[in-house]
Design a protein around this motif. Structure first.
Motif, PDB file in Angstrom:
ATOM      1  N   TYR A  69     -36.980  67.447  50.724  1.00  0.00           N
ATOM      2  CA  TYR A  69     -37.793  66.250  50.950  1.00  0.00           C
ATOM      3  C   TYR A  69     -39.168  66.531  50.371  1.00  0.00           C
ATOM      4  O   TYR A  69     -39.885  67.392  50.857  1.00  0.00           O
ATOM      5  CB  TYR A  69     -37.853  65.979  52.458  1.00  0.00           C
ATOM      6  CG  TYR A  69     -38.515  64.692  52.856  1.00  0.00           C
ATOM      7  CD1 TYR A  69     -37.953  63.466  52.526  1.00  0.00           C
ATOM      8  CD2 TYR A  69     -39.687  64.701  53.594  1.00  0.00           C
ATOM      9  CE1 TYR A  69     -38.547  62.286  52.916  1.00  0.00           C
ATOM     10  CE2 TYR A  69     -40.282  63.527  53.986  1.00  0.00           C
ATOM     11  CZ  TYR A  69     -39.713  62.320  53.646  1.00  0.00           C
ATOM     12  OH  TYR A  69     -40.308  61.155  54.040  1.00  0.00           O
ATOM     13  N   HIS A  70     -39.530  65.823  49.310  1.00  0.00           N
ATOM     14  CA  HIS A  70     -40.752  66.149  48.588  1.00  0.00           C
ATOM     15  C   HIS A  70     -41.446  64.883  48.092  1.00  0.00           C
ATOM     16  O   HIS A  70     -40.881  63.789  48.171  1.00  0.00           O
ATOM     17  CB  HIS A  70     -40.404  67.056  47.400  1.00  0.00           C
ATOM     18  CG  HIS A  70     -39.353  66.475  46.507  1.00  0.00           C
ATOM     19  ND1 HIS A  70     -38.014  66.620  46.760  1.00  0.00           N
ATOM     20  CD2 HIS A  70     -39.445  65.717  45.399  1.00  0.00           C
ATOM     21  CE1 HIS A  70     -37.324  65.984  45.830  1.00  0.00           C
ATOM     22  NE2 HIS A  70     -38.168  65.429  44.992  1.00  0.00           N
ATOM     23  N   ALA A  71     -42.646  65.048  47.562  1.00  0.00           N
ATOM     24  CA  ALA A  71     -43.407  63.921  47.024  1.00  0.00           C
ATOM     25  C   ALA A  71     -42.790  63.464  45.703  1.00  0.00           C
ATOM     26  O   ALA A  71     -42.439  64.270  44.851  1.00  0.00           O
ATOM     27  CB  ALA A  71     -44.857  64.321  46.808  1.00  0.00           C
ATOM     28  N   THR A 109     -36.016  62.191  48.938  1.00  0.00           N
ATOM     29  CA  THR A 109     -35.082  63.224  48.506  1.00  0.00           C
ATOM     30  C   THR A 109     -34.625  62.981  47.075  1.00  0.00           C
ATOM     31  O   THR A 109     -33.865  63.777  46.532  1.00  0.00           O
ATOM     32  CB  THR A 109     -33.863  63.283  49.434  1.00  0.00           C
ATOM     33  OG1 THR A 109     -33.219  62.004  49.416  1.00  0.00           O
ATOM     34  CG2 THR A 109     -34.260  63.649  50.849  1.00  0.00           C
ATOM     35  N   ALA A 110     -35.065  61.872  46.464  1.00  0.00           N
ATOM     36  CA  ALA A 110     -34.682  61.556  45.088  1.00  0.00           C
ATOM     37  C   ALA A 110     -35.280  62.587  44.132  1.00  0.00           C
ATOM     38  O   ALA A 110     -36.382  63.084  44.346  1.00  0.00           O
ATOM     39  CB  ALA A 110     -35.167  60.162  44.723  1.00  0.00           C
ATOM     40  N   TYR A 161     -45.950  65.047  39.539  1.00  0.00           N
ATOM     41  CA  TYR A 161     -44.854  64.721  40.454  1.00  0.00           C
ATOM     42  C   TYR A 161     -43.653  64.223  39.658  1.00  0.00           C
ATOM     43  O   TYR A 161     -43.819  63.646  38.571  1.00  0.00           O
ATOM     44  CB  TYR A 161     -45.278  63.617  41.436  1.00  0.00           C
ATOM     45  CG  TYR A 161     -46.414  63.998  42.338  1.00  0.00           C
ATOM     46  CD1 TYR A 161     -46.213  64.802  43.442  1.00  0.00           C
ATOM     47  CD2 TYR A 161     -47.709  63.541  42.089  1.00  0.00           C
ATOM     48  CE1 TYR A 161     -47.253  65.150  44.279  1.00  0.00           C
ATOM     49  CE2 TYR A 161     -48.764  63.879  42.924  1.00  0.00           C
ATOM     50  CZ  TYR A 161     -48.521  64.689  44.014  1.00  0.00           C
ATOM     51  OH  TYR A 161     -49.550  65.031  44.845  1.00  0.00           O
ATOM     52  N   PRO A 162     -42.450  64.376  40.199  1.00  0.00           N
ATOM     53  CA  PRO A 162     -41.285  63.746  39.558  1.00  0.00           C
ATOM     54  C   PRO A 162     -41.424  62.228  39.677  1.00  0.00           C
ATOM     55  O   PRO A 162     -41.945  61.717  40.677  1.00  0.00           O
ATOM     56  CB  PRO A 162     -40.092  64.246  40.362  1.00  0.00           C
ATOM     57  CG  PRO A 162     -40.618  65.078  41.456  1.00  0.00           C
ATOM     58  CD  PRO A 162     -42.079  65.171  41.346  1.00  0.00           C
ATOM     59  N   VAL A 163     -40.977  61.506  38.652  1.00  0.00           N
ATOM     60  CA  VAL A 163     -41.071  60.050  38.659  1.00  0.00           C
ATOM     61  C   VAL A 163     -39.674  59.460  38.556  1.00  0.00           C
ATOM     62  O   VAL A 163     -38.845  59.901  37.769  1.00  0.00           O
ATOM     63  CB  VAL A 163     -41.987  59.527  37.531  1.00  0.00           C
ATOM     64  CG1 VAL A 163     -41.457  59.886  36.164  1.00  0.00           C
ATOM     65  CG2 VAL A 163     -42.192  58.032  37.633  1.00  0.00           C
ATOM     66  N   VAL A 164     -39.410  58.458  39.415  1.00  0.00           N
ATOM     67  CA  VAL A 164     -38.131  57.748  39.419  1.00  0.00           C
ATOM     68  C   VAL A 164     -38.420  56.308  39.028  1.00  0.00           C
ATOM     69  O   VAL A 164     -39.221  55.624  39.680  1.00  0.00           O
ATOM     70  CB  VAL A 164     -37.466  57.809  40.814  1.00  0.00           C
ATOM     71  CG1 VAL A 164     -36.188  56.985  40.826  1.00  0.00           C
ATOM     72  CG2 VAL A 164     -37.185  59.245  41.213  1.00  0.00           C
TER      73      VAL A 164
END
Length: 91
Positions: A9-11, A28-29, A43-46
């Motif tokens: 669970y992250h930013a 969690t994505a 940060y990861p981007v969705v």
């Protein structure tokens, strides 16, 4: 809580490409793409197709169904239901 049973669970940044809107939240994505956010961190981007910034319901551009007009059309076609149970006044 058992260890190693829960996902990470992250930013994460969710980005609405249609509206040009992005927001930072925790999820969690995961994604291989990253973005540098306003705080200087990466940060990861969705990418999402629709969010509250582009959804017709939230933007006020939603079509409203004319339910009153539908009821009136039904009553014109089939008559109102309140007259069906009345005894006739001829007599």
């Amino acid at each position: 809580m058992q260890q190693d049973k829960h996902p990470d669970y992250h930013a994460v940044v969710f980005r609405d490409r249609a509206a040009g809107y992005a927001f930072l939240t925790r999820s969690t994505a995961t994604s291989d793409q990253t973005i540098e956010w306003d705080d200087g961190r990466t940060y990861p981007v969705v990418d999402v197709e629709i969010s509250s910034e582009s959804h017709p319901f939230y933007t006020g551009k939603a079509r409203t169904v004319d339910s009153e007009g539908r009821v009136a059309a039904f009553e014109r076609r089939y008559g109102s239901g309140s007259e069906a149970g009345r005894p006739s006044e001829a007599g």
